[in-house]
Structures are given as structure tokens and as C-alpha cells.
Design an enzyme around this catalytic site. Structure first.
Site, short mmCIF file in Angstrom:
data_model
loop_
_atom_site.label_atom_id
_atom_site.label_comp_id
_atom_site.label_asym_id
_atom_site.label_seq_id
_atom_site.Cartn_x
_atom_site.Cartn_y
_atom_site.Cartn_z
N HIS A 12 -132.48 8.08 -36.53
CA HIS A 12 -133.74 8.76 -36.97
C HIS A 12 -134.85 7.34 -36.59
O HIS A 12 -135.16 6.80 -37.43
CB HIS A 12 -134.34 8.98 -38.72
CG HIS A 12 -135.91 10.02 -38.63
ND1 HIS A 12 -135.61 10.24 -39.81
CD2 HIS A 12 -136.81 9.23 -38.50
CE1 HIS A 12 -137.46 11.07 -39.29
NE2 HIS A 12 -137.83 9.86 -38.92
N HIS A 14 -138.11 6.29 -34.00
CA HIS A 14 -140.08 7.13 -33.03
C HIS A 14 -139.54 5.45 -32.46
O HIS A 14 -140.08 4.42 -32.82
CB HIS A 14 -140.47 7.22 -33.72
CG HIS A 14 -141.02 8.13 -34.95
ND1 HIS A 14 -141.22 9.45 -34.74
CD2 HIS A 14 -140.27 8.18 -36.23
CE1 HIS A 14 -141.30 9.75 -36.03
NE2 HIS A 14 -139.96 9.47 -37.23
N LYS A 98 -136.06 19.77 -34.78
CA LYS A 98 -136.52 18.90 -36.17
C LYS A 98 -137.69 19.69 -36.67
O LYS A 98 -138.38 19.96 -35.90
CB LYS A 98 -136.99 17.90 -35.20
CG LYS A 98 -137.44 16.67 -36.17
CD LYS A 98 -137.08 16.10 -37.69
CE LYS A 98 -137.99 15.80 -38.50
NZ LYS A 98 -138.26 14.03 -38.02
N HIS A 135 -137.89 17.14 -42.15
CA HIS A 135 -138.83 16.70 -42.55
C HIS A 135 -138.89 16.87 -43.95
O HIS A 135 -139.28 18.45 -43.93
CB HIS A 135 -140.47 16.50 -41.72
CG HIS A 135 -141.21 15.27 -42.22
ND1 HIS A 135 -141.42 13.77 -42.33
CD2 HIS A 135 -142.07 15.25 -43.69
CE1 HIS A 135 -142.54 13.27 -42.72
NE2 HIS A 135 -142.21 13.89 -44.25
N HIS A 173 -134.81 11.00 -44.41
CA HIS A 173 -135.65 9.71 -44.88
C HIS A 173 -135.90 10.18 -46.65
O HIS A 173 -137.36 10.47 -46.92
CB HIS A 173 -137.15 9.46 -44.24
CG HIS A 173 -138.24 11.06 -43.60
ND1 HIS A 173 -137.55 11.64 -44.71
CD2 HIS A 173 -138.18 10.47 -42.52
CE1 HIS A 173 -138.77 12.35 -43.07
NE2 HIS A 173 -139.04 11.77 -42.53
N ASP A 246 -136.04 5.73 -39.36
CA ASP A 246 -137.45 6.44 -39.64
C ASP A 246 -138.85 5.04 -38.91
O ASP A 246 -139.70 4.89 -39.16
CB ASP A 246 -137.89 6.73 -40.80
CG ASP A 246 -139.66 7.44 -40.38
OD1 ASP A 246 -139.60 7.95 -39.13
OD2 ASP A 246 -140.20 7.34 -41.38
C1 NCD Z 1 -143.30 9.00 -38.84
C2 NCD Z 1 -144.44 8.36 -37.16
O1 NCD Z 1 -145.14 7.90 -37.48
O2 NCD Z 1 -144.12 9.57 -36.54
N1 NCD Z 1 -144.44 8.25 -39.83
C3 NCD Z 1 -143.73 8.25 -41.22
O3 NCD Z 1 -144.60 7.85 -41.86
N2 NCD Z 1 -142.36 8.60 -41.21
C4 NCD Z 1 -143.01 10.31 -38.79
C5 NCD Z 1 -142.14 10.93 -39.66
O4 NCD Z 1 -141.26 10.39 -39.73
O5 NCD Z 1 -143.01 11.22 -40.64
ZN ZN Z 2 -139.80 10.13 -38.57
#
Ligand code: NCD
Ligand code: ZN
Length: 353
Positions: A12, A14, A98, A135, A173, A246
């Protein structure tokens, strides 16, 4: 002291796009073999073609010698066509879908407003054995923010599973003891990712000595007993729990302001933090399973054939430094303790250091 483990996967992650992608991708590529890259861009990655194009942009941003492999996920909307999802999975453009409840987190406005709109997609995923990543928080403002995961499990996840008992689901998460117990009672089809930061901070850390925007993420960190439940699950060798950092980079100015956004950027320190946590729990021998084996297994992939080495230094690691993006920067997560475990990076091996 040295520790050798199979190269980890981050299930996971970003990476964003453009200048932020350029500045963060190398950190993940240094320590991870693969990552499941989240599709919550603006606009979101909603088709196989978009996922393939995004994947190419990630590959183009990698350092030359990198063997890092991005795995892609498709962002579910009310309009997602089940046939499109099936085709994207079949030709390898995506490995998962997702589900963001609309309004639950960063860039989730195009998410699902009512899960009954996407029953056809759930059916297609169940048929093909493709994981649905969720999520796991309801987005309703009148539900207390610390209860949103629990309420999601009771009201939404249970409904999805009643419709499609064969569906393979990752509770992304996970942050609560209830979430951990839910996975334990519903495995092997239900699994969960656990982040590095949720293993380290509880909700007090968001407010310690003043509001700490860099400890704010969604799902928000919970009470200490929940954190301890996460530690137990991650370090206990249970196959249903695996690493998904995450790691969520945001420009500092977007976090250090009156309406700071959610997301914690952990990638550069993720593996060092994990080794520290597992050592603390007396479970260093379980680190490889959590970080490198269980995730691959759930996604029906072979674990990475490469290995990484971690060296425990006497002196703490130096600050890794915050990546600069234009006039701004991205603040790296501060675990609040010294890090001694250092991944031995490839260049260092080559230089014989
Ligand atoms: C994530 C993001 O910034 O894209 N933010 C977070 O607080 N984890 C999105 C997500 O996974 O919820
Ligand atoms: Zn995330």
C-alpha cells in the site's frame, strides 16, 4: 549485527505523479521489490489504460538500475464497469481494485457513494479471485472519527461479505483491535495491511506538545491498546497480516496549515523503523514474513528472489533529509526514537563500504 531478509514488498503505497513522484520513488525502489501503488490521483486511475500509463510514468521516474516493480490498483467509482475491471486484470494492468468510500480520505471525492452501486464489480472480483482493497472507514461526519473503522466493518464490510462470501478482501491500514479480530475470524479471504506509523504512534502523538500535522493520517491513529494489538498481529507470524506502509507524501505547506491534509510520509525510514519495532518485540525473526512473504502470498506472487541486508549500527542513523519539491519540501516521518538498523543499499555494496 547483520540481518538478511528477502526483499520486502510495500502492499500500500502512494507515489503521486509529476514532481512529487520524481522526488519520492527512489526511496521506495531502494528498499522494496514491489509496491501496490494507490490510484487516488486527481483525476483518479479508474481504467486499465490509465493504470498502464501511470505505471509507465512510475517506471520512467525510477533510477536507471532499479528493478522495482509497481503493481497497480484501479480506483472504484459508482460508474466502474465490471467488464472493464475484468479486462484490466486479465491483461495485467492491475492486480486489485480499491474501494474508497466517497469523502473518507485524501482524493476520495470520486469514490463510492453507496456500495449497492458496485455489486457487479464485487461479483466480477469474486469470480476472478481479484482482491478488493478497502479503505475501511465510513465517511459520515456524525460518526466519531475514532470509531469509523469499527462502524465500517459492522455496516459496510459485513454487507459486502454477505453478498460475495468468496470475495478476497484487504482491510487496508487496519488501526483497531476490532479490525485485527475481524481479520482473524474471517481469514483467509480477509487479510489486512498494517502501516509502519500505526505500529509506532497512538493518538496522543498527534497532540503531543501542540498539534503535530505530520502525525495526522487517515485512518487516524487510535488508543495505545489498539497500537499494541497491531504490534501483536504484525510480529506474530500470522499470514493474514502484511506490510502496506501507506507512505503518503504531501507538500509540507499542505500539511502545516489551517486545514492540514491527511497522510504520513514514511518510505525513507520504513524498513529501519520496522527492524526497530520487531527487535523491540523480540520478533526479528518474524520481520521477513510480515514485510516480504505474507503480502506476496496473498497476491499470489512469488516472494522476491533478491535479498536485502540490514546492519545494526552503534551510532544512530543520520537524519535522511526531507525531499525538496520546488520551493517546498516533504517531511519524513519522525518515529520519536533513534534508528540503528540501516538497510545496506546496492551502491554501498558495490563500493565495498
Ligand atoms: C492517503 C493519501 O494521502 O493519499 N492519506 C492518508 O492519510 N493515509 C490516503 C489514504 O490512504 O487514506
Ligand atoms: Zn493510503
Amino acid at each position: 549485527m547483520m540481518l538478511q531478509i528477502r526483499k520486502p514488498d510495500d502492499m500500500h503505497l502512494h507515489l503521486r505523479d509529476g514532481a512529487i513522484l520524481e522526488s519520492v520513488v527512489a526511496a521506495s525502489a531502494a528498499d522494496f521489490g514491489r509496491a501496490l501503488v494507490m490510484p487516488n490521483l486527481l483525476p483518479p486511475i479508474t481504467t486499465g489504460a490509465m493504470a498502464a500509463a501511470y505505471r509507465n510514468r512510475i517506471l520512467a521516474a525510477l533510477p536507471n538500475s532499479s528493478t522495482f516493480k509497481p503493481l497497480m490498483a484501479i480506483y472504484l467509482t459508482d460508474e466502474t464497469d465490471p467488464a472493464e475491471v475484468k479486462a484490466a486484470v486479465k491483461c495485467g494492468h492491475a492486480v486489485a481494485v480499491k474501494l474508497y468510500p466517497a469523502g473518507a480520505t485524501t482524493n476520495s471525492t470520486s469514490g463510492v457513494t453507496d456500495i449497492s452501486n458496485v455489486r457487479g464489480v464485487f461479483e466480477a472480483l469474486a469470480e476472478t479471485g481479484t482482491p478488493l482493497c478497502v479503505h475501511g472507514e465510513v465517511a459520515e461526519f456524525d460518526v466519531d472519527i475514532f470509531d469509523r473503522e469499527k462502524v465500517f466493518i459492522e455496516k459496510v464490510l459485513e454487507r459486502i461479505r454477505a453478498w460475495e462470501p468468496r470475495l478476497r478482501i484487504v482491510l487496508e491500514h487496519v488501526t483497531t483491535a476490532e479490525g485485527i479480530e475481524y481479520v482473524r475470524s474471517n481469514r483467509p479471504r480477509v487479510a489486512a495491511t498494517i502501516t509502519v506509523h500505526h505500529l509506532i504512534i497512538n493518538r496522543n502523538h498527534i497532540f503531543r506538545g501542540g498539534l503535530q500535522p505530520h502525525n495526522y493520517c487517515l485512518p487516524v491513529a487510535k488508543r495505545e491498546h489498539h497500537r499494541l494489538a497491531l504490534i501483536g498481529a504484525a510480529t506474530g507470524g500470522e499470514t493474514s497480516f502484511f506490510l502496506g506502509t501507506d507512505s503518503a507524501p504531501h507538500l509540507a505547506t499542505d500539511k502545516e496549515c489551517a486545514s492540514g491534509c491527511a497522510g504520513i510520509y514514511t518510505a525513507p525510514v520504513a524498513v529501519s523503523c520496522l527492524a526497530h519495532i520487531f527487535e523491540d518485540a523480540g520478533a526479528l525473526n518474524e520481520l521477513e514474513k510480515f514485510a516480504s512473504v505474507h503480502g506476496a502470498h496473498f497476491y499470489r506472487l512469488e516472494p522476491n528472489s533478491e535479498f536485502i541486508e540490514l546492519r545494526k549500527r552503534e551510532t544512530p542513523l543520520q537524519d535522511v533529509g526531507n525531499p525538496i519539491v520546488g520551493d517546498d519540501r516533504i517531511v519524513v516521518f519522525d518515529p520519536g526514537f533513534d534508528l540503528h538498523w540501516e538497510p545496506v543499499r546496492k551502491e554501498e555494496n558495490a563500493n565495498g563500504r
